[in-house]
Design an enzyme around this catalytic site. Structure first.
Site, PDB file in Angstrom:
ATOM      1  CB  CYS A  52      15.115  53.817 -47.741  1.00 28.85           C
ATOM      2  SG  CYS A  52      16.943  53.300 -48.251  1.00 28.85           S
ATOM      3  CG  HIS A  98      18.489  53.719 -43.989  1.00 32.88           C
ATOM      4  ND1 HIS A  98      17.210  53.484 -44.527  1.00 32.88           N
ATOM      5  CD2 HIS A  98      18.185  54.263 -42.922  1.00 32.88           C
ATOM      6  CE1 HIS A  98      16.060  53.568 -43.648  1.00 32.88           C
ATOM      7  NE2 HIS A  98      16.843  54.405 -42.695  1.00 32.88           N
ATOM      8  CG  ASN A 134      14.756  55.890 -39.795  1.00 35.57           C
ATOM      9  OD1 ASN A 134      14.732  55.357 -40.932  1.00 35.57           O
ATOM     10  ND2 ASN A 134      16.005  55.287 -39.816  1.00 35.57           N
TER      11      ASN A 134
END
Length: 356
Positions: A6, A112, A127
């Site tokens: 991520c 994350h 995202n």
């Protein structure tokens, strides 16, 4: 999103291009680890702190899952002349800058990372767990960031000039409208799986009873008719059941009366046409009368054995009702007639035994 990369997706979404690969970020992490090791060695390689540092995991800036630390992201952005400032730090809050006047934010919770960036004149949540960009209005941006902070996210303001990108140039000229929020990647897969599951028996029964043919639901008159028809069928069924029950009770009562009457007479005596008149007597009372009369007839039989002709004549006259009186026989007369017939049968049986 591939694996837990991520941080890589966060950087590339921020810069709007494939600028960093996992290998490049791993090199930055290794360089940071080496710099930290050298600083720890300055205090002596035999020191307790240095040995503890070496006993830790191979790297504090990355792991095998693809996670990279904030130090790696910060060093990667320095290549583009960008700097990260903690959004909720006292230094930044004293500046009193409105979030809509910034250009982008990087948000982190545990392992994350994701980017919130302004493209053109609108804000987007980039995202990597979503199926696509999520539009954020100017009035909602401050509330969105406050909600992230309340959930435990660390927010960093990206300072500096971002590289030009096609999306930013296009959105400078037009504004987009988003009718539906993009779904999470796993959410769409779960819904697709649920749609493939077999329907329940209840759902199938509803579809059979109320098939959809494109004409819509039945109108009110048709529904009322169907309801009245169903109630009518139920009433007919109930009436049939009540009639059957009454018929069964009547047959049972008739059978009970017949069994009582037939049990009160000898088996070899046919029931008289006037047996309905004796139905009012109980079986016990009838038995006592029959027994008393039988004993009396036995005595008379012994006295009349010398005169069989007279006995036959008396028996015939007793068993044959007088004309015009058959319909008015009393219970005593009926009992006497029945006993005479029984005695005659007994006498005939005795005579046949003597002849043998």
């Amino acid at each position: 999103q591939e694996g837990s990369l991520c941080a890589q997706h966060c950087l590339n979404n921020l810069l709007q291009g494939e600028y960093f690969s996992p290998v490049e970020l791993s090199s930055i992490a290794q360089q940071l680890d080496e710099e930290e090791r050298m600083r720890m060695a300055e205090g002596g390689v035999s020191s307790e702190e240095y040995r503890t540092f070496l006993q830790q995991q191979p790297s504090v800036n990355m792991d095998d899952s693809g996670f990279f630390s904030i130090q790696v992201i910060s060093n990667a952005l320095k290549v583009w002349g960008l700097e990260l400032i903690l959004f909720n730090s006292p230094e930044y809050q004293r500046l009193g800058i409105d979030p809509i006047n910034e250009k982008s934010f990087i948000c982190n919770y545990k392992e994350h990372w994701f980017t919130v960036r302004k493209l053109g004149k609108q804000w987007f949540n980039l995202n990597s767990l979503l199926m696509g960009p999520e539009l954020i209005s100017d009035t909602y941006l401050a509330l969105f960031l406050a909600q992230l902070q309340q959930e435990g996210y660390s927010i960093f303001v990206v300072k500096g000039d971002l590289p030009d990108c096609e999306a930013d140039q296009l959105l400078q000229m037009i504004r987009v409208q988003q009718m539906q929020r993009p779904k999470l990647i796993g959410e769409e897969a779960a819904q697709s799986r649920d749609q493939r599951l077999p329907r329940s028996d209840v759902d199938q029964a509803i579809e059979v009873n109320h098939p959809f043919d494109g004409t819509g639901m039945l109108d009110e008159d048709e529904e009322n008719f169907q309801r009245a028809l169903a109630l009518s069928r139920q009433e007919i069924d109930m009436e049939d059941e009540e009639a059957d029950l009454r018929r069964a009770i009547q047959l049972s009562m008739q059978g009970s009366r017949r069994s009582e009457l037939s049990g009160s007479l000898p088996q070899n005596v046919p029931q008289s046409s006037h047996s309905s008149q004796t139905g009012s007597l109980s079986s016990e009372e009838l038995r006592r009368r029959r027994q008393a009369y039988f004993e009396k007839q036995q005595q008379q039989l012994q006295q009349q054995e010398q005169t069989p002709n007279l006995q036959d004549k008396a028996t015939l006259s007793s068993s044959t009702p007088e004309p015009g009186s058959g319909g008015d026989m009393s219970e005593e007369d009926m009992l006497q007639a029945a006993m005479n017939m029984s005695l005659e049968s007994v006498r005939n049986h005795l005579n046949s035994e003597e002849e043998k």
